[in-house]
Design an enzyme around this catalytic site. Sequence first.
Site, PDB file in Angstrom:
ATOM      1  N   SER A  32     -17.930 -11.281 -26.417  1.00 19.38           N
ATOM      2  CA  SER A  32     -17.455 -12.652 -26.621  1.00 19.38           C
ATOM      3  C   SER A  32     -18.546 -13.701 -26.468  1.00 19.38           C
ATOM      4  CB  SER A  32     -16.311 -12.966 -25.655  1.00 19.38           C
ATOM      5  OG  SER A  32     -16.794 -13.113 -24.336  1.00 19.38           O
ATOM      6  N   LYS A  75     -17.697 -18.046 -20.030  1.00 16.69           N
ATOM      7  CA  LYS A  75     -17.675 -18.810 -21.278  1.00 16.69           C
ATOM      8  C   LYS A  75     -18.642 -19.982 -21.147  1.00 16.69           C
ATOM      9  CE  LYS A  75     -14.277 -16.328 -22.914  1.00 16.69           C
ATOM     10  NZ  LYS A  75     -14.533 -15.345 -23.982  1.00 16.69           N
TER      11      LYS A  75
END
EC number: 3.4.21.89
Length: 256
Positions: A32, A75
């Site tokens: 990701s 993230k």
Amino acid sequence: MRKQIVELFLIILAVLFIREYIAQAYTIPSASMEPTLLVGDFILVNKLVYSLSEPMRGDMIVFKYPKNPDIDFIKRIIARGGDTVEFFPYYDEKNNVLIYKVAVNGKLYELTYEGEKNYSYDCYQYREKLYREDGEVIQHSVCFRNTLLKVPGMVYNAISSDLCLKYNEDGFCVKFVVPEGYYFVMGDNRDNSQDSRFWGFVPRENIEGKAFVIYYSGKVPSLTPEEANPLTAVRQIIYALLNPRPSRIGKPLIDK
């Protein structure tokens, strides 16, 4: 002998203190955050930095997943409290698909990932987890049916109506304001990342630290959620040690 026991005890206390308040190690198991972080990267997270300053746009953070605080995610911060985020439709001629680009306060936020795109699944099963240094595995698997990835990059009903400034013709929020004390985060690998577009904002208190360096990296096989456990985490470490990626070892993680 007594002196050695005392010294060992003090070392253990120091290690526990460092891990709790200063720095902690994690292993990256998913794609990701590619190309910034690869599967098999071992990173250090500064847990002290946000005691002295506030998280900024571009920071790569580790945080407790808002839907389940037992899960740790990594993230990048795209927007902070008070920022206006807007998604613009863009036709990707190379892949023959409509995608959405993101702008923060009117400025386009460029995402440069050029890897494999996963645009059309009837059921998109997303797996993401972080391995802590102690081998504990935090994992989950989510299946989004029918709606996810029909328009890559779109925000899927994660934003409450009182924060939304604009909807598209399909009823999805494409412009909104991030509330104070919260952050909007995305993976660098935008089209293969479960992030704020799907489950909303990250509260300030959920942020654990800032990733700042890849202290080791090795090529490892991917794991399914069913395979993930402390034993396979150890196996991954062995694979990484036997298949090092020297060019990534010691690489600092620069803010975007």
